[in-house]
Motif scaffolding. Sequence first.
Motif, short mmCIF file in Angstrom:
data_model
loop_
_atom_site.label_atom_id
_atom_site.label_comp_id
_atom_site.label_asym_id
_atom_site.label_seq_id
_atom_site.Cartn_x
_atom_site.Cartn_y
_atom_site.Cartn_z
N ALA A 21 11.38 10.28 -12.09
CA ALA A 21 11.85 11.51 -11.80
C ALA A 21 11.24 12.63 -13.09
CB ALA A 21 13.51 11.68 -12.01
N ASP A 22 10.92 11.89 -14.06
CA ASP A 22 10.32 12.63 -15.01
C ASP A 22 8.88 13.10 -14.68
OD1 ASP A 22 12.64 12.63 -16.65
OD2 ASP A 22 11.86 11.25 -17.93
N LEU A 23 8.25 12.21 -14.02
CA LEU A 23 7.00 12.35 -13.56
C LEU A 23 6.74 13.32 -12.48
CD1 LEU A 23 5.55 8.78 -13.71
CD2 LEU A 23 5.06 10.09 -15.41
N VAL A 24 7.54 13.15 -11.71
CA VAL A 24 7.68 14.22 -10.47
C VAL A 24 7.79 15.61 -10.95
CG1 VAL A 24 8.85 14.85 -8.46
CG2 VAL A 24 8.69 12.47 -8.72
N VAL A 73 0.86 -1.00 -0.14
CA VAL A 73 0.06 0.02 0.05
C VAL A 73 0.83 1.27 -0.06
CG1 VAL A 73 -1.61 1.34 1.16
CG2 VAL A 73 -1.93 -1.17 1.20
N LEU A 74 0.71 2.18 -0.83
CA LEU A 74 1.44 3.42 -1.08
C LEU A 74 0.98 4.43 -0.28
CD1 LEU A 74 3.97 4.65 -2.23
CD2 LEU A 74 2.80 5.13 -4.36
N SER A 116 8.36 9.23 -3.94
CA SER A 116 9.42 9.86 -3.85
C SER A 116 9.51 10.33 -2.01
CB SER A 116 9.18 11.11 -4.24
OG SER A 116 9.37 10.92 -5.74
N ALA A 117 8.56 10.57 -1.63
CA ALA A 117 8.55 10.98 -0.28
C ALA A 117 9.02 9.50 0.67
CB ALA A 117 7.25 11.19 0.39
N ALA A 118 8.41 8.47 0.46
CA ALA A 118 8.77 7.13 1.01
C ALA A 118 10.22 6.85 0.72
CB ALA A 118 7.91 6.03 0.24
N ARG A 119 10.75 6.93 -0.34
CA ARG A 119 12.02 6.66 -0.58
C ARG A 119 13.14 7.79 0.44
NH1 ARG A 119 12.94 5.78 -7.04
NH2 ARG A 119 12.55 3.41 -7.02
N ALA A 120 12.71 8.87 0.34
CA ALA A 120 13.56 9.93 1.26
C ALA A 120 13.10 9.82 2.50
CB ALA A 120 12.90 11.35 0.73
#
Length: 208
Positions: free
Chosen positions: A159-162, A111-112, A183-187
């Motif tokens: 990255a292009d979608l962000v 679940v994202l 992106s937030a989850a990875r960070a």
Amino acid sequence: MRIKDTAEEWRITATETPFVGNKTSARTDVVVMPDGTSVNRDYQVHPGSVAVLALDEQDRVLVINQYRHPVRHRLWELPAGLLDVPGENPLTAAHRELYEEAHVKAEDWRVLTDVFTSPGGCDEALRIYLARDLSDVEGERFEVAEEEADMEVARVPLADLVRGVLSGELHNTCLAVGVLALSAARAGDGIEALRPADAPWPARPFEA
């Protein structure tokens, strides 16, 4: 202090459904406010939906492009669909949508995020899954019709979608929330800290 949404329901003294469509309906509730006054609240009744952020080994996201008549745009989106099968597990629905729209399957599901897409005017609850370890599905493709007959499928670097979301070039809710959440989850704590695919969903309870 922990910030957390809480379930609550104010008293309704009357309700009517002036319109019933194929998948959704419109409802008017008379709701009692904290000061004792009553007001009408109009909103769309929605079965709920799921979306899939399918990420391949090259860090590309599987996206589809199709025409959306209400906004008069062709939008890049994540594979998604309604929870319109009574009692269906949302993960089962997500598997189905990924297969039908992209002819792809995934082995790793998480679940994202869960969101209410437009809580001021619609009760739609949306669950976005992260799907990895992708592979093509063998056999005949799902027969498409109407808007989906003109649908394009692509794989685009995350990255292009962000960048597209932040620049105002990409507008779809599922896509924007999904890529920014990933992106937030990875960070933050990492993908492994995401909830399991069968995590409870109070907004749309389901059986395992």
